[in-house]
Design a protein around this motif. Structure first.
Motif, PDB file in Angstrom:
ATOM      1  N   LYS A  50       0.855  -1.194   0.000  1.00 31.54           N
ATOM      2  CA  LYS A  50       0.000   0.000   0.000  1.00 31.54           C
ATOM      3  C   LYS A  50       0.887   1.239   0.000  1.00 31.54           C
ATOM      4  O   LYS A  50       1.120   1.866   1.019  1.00 31.54           O
ATOM      5  N   ASP A  51       1.431   1.580  -1.164  1.00 32.09           N
ATOM      6  CA  ASP A  51       2.337   2.716  -1.236  1.00 32.09           C
ATOM      7  C   ASP A  51       1.826   3.810  -2.161  1.00 32.09           C
ATOM      8  O   ASP A  51       2.566   4.713  -2.535  1.00 32.09           O
ATOM      9  N   GLY A  52       0.565   3.710  -2.563  1.00 33.52           N
ATOM     10  CA  GLY A  52      -0.028   4.779  -3.353  1.00 33.52           C
ATOM     11  C   GLY A  52       0.048   4.605  -4.848  1.00 33.52           C
ATOM     12  O   GLY A  52      -0.560   5.387  -5.585  1.00 33.52           O
ATOM     13  N   ILE A  53       0.803   3.636  -5.314  1.00 32.66           N
ATOM     14  CA  ILE A  53       0.922   3.423  -6.768  1.00 32.66           C
ATOM     15  C   ILE A  53       0.498   2.002  -7.127  1.00 32.66           C
ATOM     16  O   ILE A  53       1.103   1.351  -7.990  1.00 32.66           O
TER      17      ILE A  53
ATOM     18  N   ALA B  97       3.098   7.970 -17.604  1.00 30.49           N
ATOM     19  CA  ALA B  97       3.404   8.556 -16.292  1.00 30.49           C
ATOM     20  C   ALA B  97       2.250   9.419 -15.801  1.00 30.49           C
ATOM     21  O   ALA B  97       1.903   9.413 -14.605  1.00 30.49           O
ATOM     22  N   LEU B  98       1.624  10.159 -16.708  1.00 31.56           N
ATOM     23  CA  LEU B  98       0.494  11.002 -16.330  1.00 31.56           C
ATOM     24  C   LEU B  98      -0.679  10.157 -15.838  1.00 31.56           C
ATOM     25  O   LEU B  98      -1.386  10.528 -14.894  1.00 31.56           O
ATOM     26  N   ILE B  99      -0.891   8.993 -16.455  1.00 32.36           N
ATOM     27  CA  ILE B  99      -1.958   8.092 -16.003  1.00 32.36           C
ATOM     28  C   ILE B  99      -1.669   7.598 -14.592  1.00 32.36           C
ATOM     29  O   ILE B  99      -2.557   7.592 -13.723  1.00 32.36           O
ATOM     30  N   ILE B 100      -0.422   7.186 -14.328  1.00 34.00           N
ATOM     31  CA  ILE B 100      -0.060   6.679 -13.003  1.00 34.00           C
ATOM     32  C   ILE B 100      -0.232   7.753 -11.943  1.00 34.00           C
ATOM     33  O   ILE B 100      -0.826   7.518 -10.872  1.00 34.00           O
ATOM     34  N   LEU B 101       0.259   8.945 -12.224  1.00 31.07           N
ATOM     35  CA  LEU B 101       0.188  10.025 -11.237  1.00 31.07           C
ATOM     36  C   LEU B 101      -1.247  10.492 -11.021  1.00 31.07           C
ATOM     37  O   LEU B 101      -1.649  10.813  -9.889  1.00 31.07           O
TER      38      LEU B 101
ATOM     39  N   SER C 177      -2.994   8.009  -8.913  1.00 34.98           N
ATOM     40  CA  SER C 177      -2.457   7.990  -7.555  1.00 34.98           C
ATOM     41  C   SER C 177      -2.940   9.168  -6.729  1.00 34.98           C
ATOM     42  O   SER C 177      -3.234   9.025  -5.531  1.00 34.98           O
ATOM     43  N   PHE C 178      -3.045  10.353  -7.339  1.00 37.96           N
ATOM     44  CA  PHE C 178      -3.427  11.561  -6.601  1.00 37.96           C
ATOM     45  C   PHE C 178      -4.818  12.064  -6.950  1.00 37.96           C
ATOM     46  O   PHE C 178      -5.329  12.945  -6.270  1.00 37.96           O
ATOM     47  N   GLY C 179      -5.391  11.540  -8.000  1.00 36.56           N
ATOM     48  CA  GLY C 179      -6.661  12.074  -8.467  1.00 36.56           C
ATOM     49  C   GLY C 179      -7.864  11.260  -8.038  1.00 36.56           C
ATOM     50  O   GLY C 179      -7.783  10.393  -7.156  1.00 36.56           O
TER      51      GLY C 179
END
Length: 746
Positions: free
Chosen positions: A297-300, A605-609, A612-614
């Motif tokens: 569980k590290d956010g990604i 990378a934009l999909i991953i981020l 993760s934050f969206g």
């Protein structure tokens, strides 16, 4: 009444004579000279009626006589005479319909079929040729199976046209001789022949030239160039088991027994026993299986789904490419299908850049979480062990075992060649140099990705260590390397006047090692680094904003970013494929060669981020689905073994396969499932034990150093074997070092 009886008697007598003349078989064999001297077929006879003349002039007899005439006009040498005599004896027996002759001739394609639809491989019946019932009793009629390469050339002037320009009432040579960069040439054939065992390659070439000239292609005035370049296969020459084969079997047997015994011992003991007996724990199948099920569980967590789905796409692309390179009955339709889904087939190498991005993202995340920089050599060594153990096992299998796992008309061409390259160049793979040295003979061609990723990891660790000592110098070095990773592909493309992208056309798939662009840009570390650089900086950005607990992206912006990422990825893929359909300037092509991979990686990378934050619950929930966790951790093993399964399926093919997109999808699912099974075995019995033993080795050294020094402070050597909570863990690699599980493609 008298006349009626006379008519019946005469009619019965004539019918008996007619039947007898047609069932007169002669199983005896005669020499070639006897055959030519005897007039078997009389063209006229005053004592027989017209019906019997028709039977005597049956086209099958005329065809065989024509073959005999063609054989006599060839220039035979003394070395060829045994083959000629045996062939003439075969034809003599064939005209008498003798079983052994019909059996042999029936296993050969008497003429090429389906060449206008792209059916290159005319394989006949390999098993009928190689397994006759009298192999062990009648050595005088031994056969062999030979493959000949045929080039249909003509001395006449032919106007080459594309498929769309062909007229139904035009000359078929225009179609046969057509040639475009993106469609397979129709003038090349691979023809299988069942011939007497005494025939030499040059004799087989003459035999096939005669047979081809009597086919429907002979009417075109073609002058075929025929060459037998491969050793003919014989049923009496089975492959023997050598010492490497036995060594592999013994190694696998020992590992299997050790893992089973350690599993039994480990499960019978209590927790303290398992803690003390770390060796048994390392080989315990149950413990290693549990490691596959851990979800960090590290956010990604979305990376689990992305990397497994991407490896599935890679397998499907390789499956499609293997069908293209192997026997296909409708090759032209396959080429046309590429124009419809061209971005997936012709520029599918962008999927590999997804793996470069994920690998760099996780490396950045891992090393930035260290409070103290561990030993550089230790990090690099651990990375090397993680990569090389599974690779070495697969290469060992390729070099020692795979040639004994099947047979087929194309077996020597596909499997024996791969086995030979691994026997010769295995050490280059283990030294991570196979993508630079002797690339044309690379063992396991899809393994080019491994040295690239290892080189990037070494560079990143060194630059980060430099950054820790002198931040300004580290930043400057990173900027220079990133700029170079983007510029160099364009420069190499310009200097060698290469296409804007690596096209996975039929020519490439048939011989990827011989492709210039593949060896110059596709597999080289210095031309594929841009995606890795994007992934590293994306990982750094993630760590920076993860520390801000309140940092979130609104739902509206999340949807906007997600749509933008998909749009950029689709655009960059289709733009590359468009270069085969339109004219473009050289500058545009070189710019695309430099920028297409980092732009694709930026989209991923934009999909991953964003996930993760969206706030994109549907997409995030799907990519974080728990079943992706164990499947994604098997992805490296799937990458290592899937191409071997695909290659074997092509090598054992007896007949051309009909290309259909849905059939490719179904077949790919089967390959993925079988690959997962072998990847699981590879992990449980080889990879996981090796990783844990490596951890235990250096952990023990670290403990000994602390005992000698009497220092209670944690030694830096211990740091790689602790998770972010500070708890020592010698289990799955994700709990010890940055999670950099790899995937690959050709």
């Amino acid at each position: 009444m008298k006349y009626i009886l006379t008519f019946i008697i005469v009619y019965l007598f004539r019918t008996r004579a007619h039947v007898t003349s047609n069932v007169k078989f002669d199983s005896s064999t005669k020499s070639a000279i006897d055959f030519h001297d005897e007039n078997l077929l009389t063209s006229s006879d005053e004592n027989v009626d017209d019906d019997i003349k028709y039977e005597k002039d049956y086209s099958g007899y005329r065809y065989m006589d024509d073959i005999v005439y063609g054989l006599k006009t060839e220039n035979w040498t003394n070395e060829d005479l045994p083959c000629l005599n045996e062939t003439l004896r075969l034809i003599r027996s064939l005209q008498n319909f003798t079983t052994w002759a019909v059996w042999e001739w029936d296993s050969v394609s008497s003429q090429p079929l389906g060449i206008l639809s792209g059916n290159r491989f005319q394989l006949g019946n390999f098993d009928q040729c190689m397994s006759s019932p009298w192999d062990t009793n009648h050595h005088e009629i031994k056969t062999q199976y030979c493959l000949a390469e045929v080039a249909l050339e003509t001395t006449n002037h032919v106007k080459k046209k594309t498929l769309d320009e062909i007229e139904p009432y035009g000359n078929a040579l225009d179609l046969i001789q057509h040639n475009t960069p993106y469609f397979r040439p129709l003038k090349y054939l691979t023809w299988g022949a069942c011939v007497p065992a005494c025939c030499q390659p040059q004799s087989v070439e003459r035999l096939m030239r005669v047979v081809l000239s009597r086919s429907h292609l002979g009417a075109a005035g073609l002058r075929p160039a025929i060459h037998v370049n491969e050793t003919c296969q014989r049923p009496d020459e089975p492959k023997t088991f050598d010492s490497p084969f036995y060594a592999f079997v013994v190694m696998i047997g020992i590992l299997f027994v050790v893992c089973i015994v350690c599993t039994i011992i480990n499960n019978k003991g209590n927790a303290d026993f398992r803690k003390r007996n770390v060796i048994c724990n390392a080989f315990c199948i149950v413990e290693n299986a549990k490691d596959l099920l851990k979800m960090r569980k590290d956010g990604i967590e979305v990376i689990y789904g992305i990397r497994f789905l991407t490896i599935c796409g890679v397998v499907m692309c390789h499956q499609s490419g293997a069908i293209d390179a192997g026997p296909t009955s409708n090759g032209i339709k396959l080429d046309e299908a590429q124009r419809v889904i061209g971005w997936f087939v012709l520029h599918d190498d962008l999927l590999v850049d997804t793996f470069f991005l994920i690998s760099a993202f996780l490396v950045a995340k891992g090393i930035l979480e260290y409070e103290n920089m561990p030993s550089i050599l230790l990090l690099i060594l651990r990375r090397y062990v993680r990569l090389v153990v599974g690779l070495a096992a697969v290469i060992f299998f390729m070099a020692a075992v795979i040639e004994h796992t099947g047979s087929g008309p194309l077996w020597n061409r596909f499997i024996d060649v791969e086995a030979d390259t691994c026997r010769e160049n295995w050490w280059l793979n283990l030294l991570m140099l196979s993508n630079y040295i002797n690339v044309n003979n690379m063992c396991l061609i899809v393994s080019w990705y491994i040295p690239c990723d290892f080189h990037y990891y070494v560079i990143v660790v060194i630059v980060f260590a430099l950054y820790k000592r002198c931040s300004k110098l580290g930043v400057i070095s990173a900027i220079i390397l990133t700029a170079a990773s983007v510029i160099i592909p364009g420069i190499v493309n310009y200097a060698n006047k290469l296409h804007a992208i690596q096209l996975f056309t039929h020519e490439f798939r048939a011989d990827p090692r011989g492709n210039q662009q593949f060896s110059l840009t596709y597999v080289k570390t210095h031309t594929r680094a841009a995606s890795y650089a994007v992934g590293f900086f994306a990982g750094c950005w993630f760590i920076k904003y993860k520390a801000k607990e309140n940092f979130r992206i609104s739902q509206a912006r999340s949807l906007t970013y997600l749509c933008a990422a998909f749009a950029v990825m689709v655009f960059i893929a289709f733009l590359g494929v468009s270069y085969q359909l339109r004219s473009y300037s050289e500058l545009e092509g070189h710019l695309y060669a430099a920028l297409n991979r980092p732009i694709w990686a930026a989209g991923v990378a934009l999909i991953i981020l964003t996930c993760s934050f969206g706030q994109v619950p549907l997409v995030t929930g799907f990519l974080k689905w728990y079943p992706w966790v164990p499947l994604s951790r098997l992805a490296y093993g799937i990458y290592l073994v899937h191409f071997i399964i695909i290659m074997r399926n092509v090598a054992i093919a007896r007949n051309p396969e009909y290309y259909d997109s849905f059939s490719v999808f179904i077949t790919s699912l089967g390959v993925i499932c079988i690959s997962m099974l072998f990847a699981l075995l590879l992990w449980l019995f080889i990879e996981a034990p090796a990783n844990k033993l490596f951890v235990l080795l250096f952990k023990k050294r670290s403990t000994e150093k602390k005992e000698v020094s009497g220092n209670e402070v944690k030694n830096s050597v211990d740091i790689p074997y602790q998770d972010t909570s500070g708890k020592t863990n010698s289990g799955f690699i994700d709990d010890n070092l940055p999670n950099t599980i790899l995937f690959s493609k050709m």
